[in-house]
Design a protein around this motif. Structure first.
Motif, short mmCIF file in Angstrom:
data_model
loop_
_atom_site.label_atom_id
_atom_site.label_comp_id
_atom_site.label_asym_id
_atom_site.label_seq_id
_atom_site.Cartn_x
_atom_site.Cartn_y
_atom_site.Cartn_z
N LEU A 132 38.82 13.41 11.82
CA LEU A 132 37.86 13.15 12.90
C LEU A 132 36.46 12.94 12.35
CD1 LEU A 132 39.13 15.71 15.55
CD2 LEU A 132 39.08 13.23 15.82
N TYR A 133 36.12 13.65 11.29
CA TYR A 133 34.81 13.46 10.65
C TYR A 133 34.65 12.02 10.19
CZ TYR A 133 31.37 13.38 6.88
OH TYR A 133 30.32 13.04 6.06
N TYR A 134 35.66 11.48 9.52
CA TYR A 134 35.56 10.10 9.03
C TYR A 134 35.59 9.09 10.18
CZ TYR A 134 35.63 11.28 4.11
OH TYR A 134 35.29 11.76 2.86
N MET A 135 36.36 9.38 11.23
CA MET A 135 36.34 8.50 12.41
C MET A 135 34.94 8.44 13.01
SD MET A 135 39.79 9.44 14.52
CE MET A 135 41.27 9.94 13.64
N TYR A 194 37.01 1.35 6.17
CA TYR A 194 37.76 2.28 5.31
C TYR A 194 37.59 3.73 5.77
CZ TYR A 194 39.49 -1.12 2.02
OH TYR A 194 40.19 -2.16 1.45
N GLN A 195 36.44 4.05 6.35
CA GLN A 195 36.27 5.39 6.93
C GLN A 195 37.25 5.58 8.08
OE1 GLN A 195 32.07 5.06 7.84
NE2 GLN A 195 31.52 6.43 6.17
N GLU A 220 34.52 7.48 1.28
CA GLU A 220 33.62 8.57 0.94
C GLU A 220 32.38 8.11 0.17
OE1 GLU A 220 33.77 12.74 -1.59
OE2 GLU A 220 35.62 11.92 -0.75
N THR A 221 32.58 7.36 -0.90
CA THR A 221 31.47 6.98 -1.77
C THR A 221 30.73 5.74 -1.28
OG1 THR A 221 32.75 7.87 -3.64
CG2 THR A 221 30.84 6.50 -4.17
N LYS A 256 43.69 6.47 -3.43
CA LYS A 256 42.45 6.79 -4.14
C LYS A 256 41.37 5.74 -3.88
CE LYS A 256 43.55 10.68 -6.04
NZ LYS A 256 42.86 11.91 -5.59
N ASP A 257 41.78 4.47 -3.85
CA ASP A 257 40.82 3.40 -3.56
C ASP A 257 40.29 3.51 -2.14
OD1 ASP A 257 40.89 1.80 -6.03
OD2 ASP A 257 43.00 1.51 -5.51
#
Length: 203
Positions: free
Chosen positions: A91-94, A69-70, A62-63, A55-56
């Motif tokens: 892949l979006y976060y990468m 962290y992404q 995200e936030t 969650k962290d």
């Protein structure tokens, strides 16, 4: 009487176990996480920590949009580590991490496009990502970029930069040093001598 003492002992034993404090896993610092990523130990660390920080990690990806962290959350999603597997979201976060300039994210996406891992192989896209990572000093990206150029991909306009970055990289491993030497010699055959001389000048 023996039976009575057995149940009392069992109750005390269970009560003691229940009262043992749970050790909280500290969240990774940015510097610590980047080092884990460089060593490719980030997913292992999350598993070793028994998935307590999911969650962290998600919140910081995200936030807070922290690039390290992404990258971590993207890898977790792409390979189903401590979360339900979702390659597209991973892949979006990468890509979010790469857009913020994280060298490891740029190198990884370049490598994926080069070999066709999780995405369709696209040498032109691989060159785009690898060039950005190579400019930041990422030696894996530098070597892969030179190898792509040696295989006929990319633009000759980029040869000089690619040669310069790899030529001036510091390498302790003898086997890797030989590999780099061979790759540079092959690229040099495609370049004018004036470009090679410029690339070899101190940075």
């Amino acid at each position: 009487m023996i039976k009575k003492w057995y149940w009392i002992g069992l109750f005390l034993s269970m009560n003691t176990v229940a009262q043992e404090p749970i050790t909280a896993v500290p969240l990774y610092t940015q510097a610590e996480l980047i080092e884990l990523i460089k060593k490719n130990e980030h997913l292992k660390r999350v598993k070793d920590d028994e998935c307590q920080l999911v969650k962290d990690i998600e919140a910081r990806a995200e936030t807070m949009a922290l690039p390290s962290y992404q990258f971590l959350y993207g890898d977790m999603l792409a390979y189903g580590v401590c979360v339900e597997r979702n390659v597209e979201l991973g892949l979006y976060y990468m890509r979010q991490s790469a857009e913020q300039g994280l060298s490891s994210a740029l190198e990884q996406l370049g490598r994926y496009y080069d070999v066709g891992q999780l995405v369709q192989a696209d040498k032109a896209m691989a060159v785009v990502y690898l060039r950005e990572a190579a400019a930041q000093g990422n030696i894996k990206a530098q070597l892969r970029l030179v190898n792509l150029f040696n295989d006929g991909h990319g633009s000759p306009r980029d040869y000089e930069d690619a040669y310069r970055w790899l030529f001036h990289s510091a390498v302790a491993d003898k086997k890797l040093h030989k590999t780099i030497e061979k790759a540079l010699a092959q690229l040099a055959e495609k370049m004018p001598q004036s470009a090679i001389r410029r690339a070899r000048l101190p940075m």
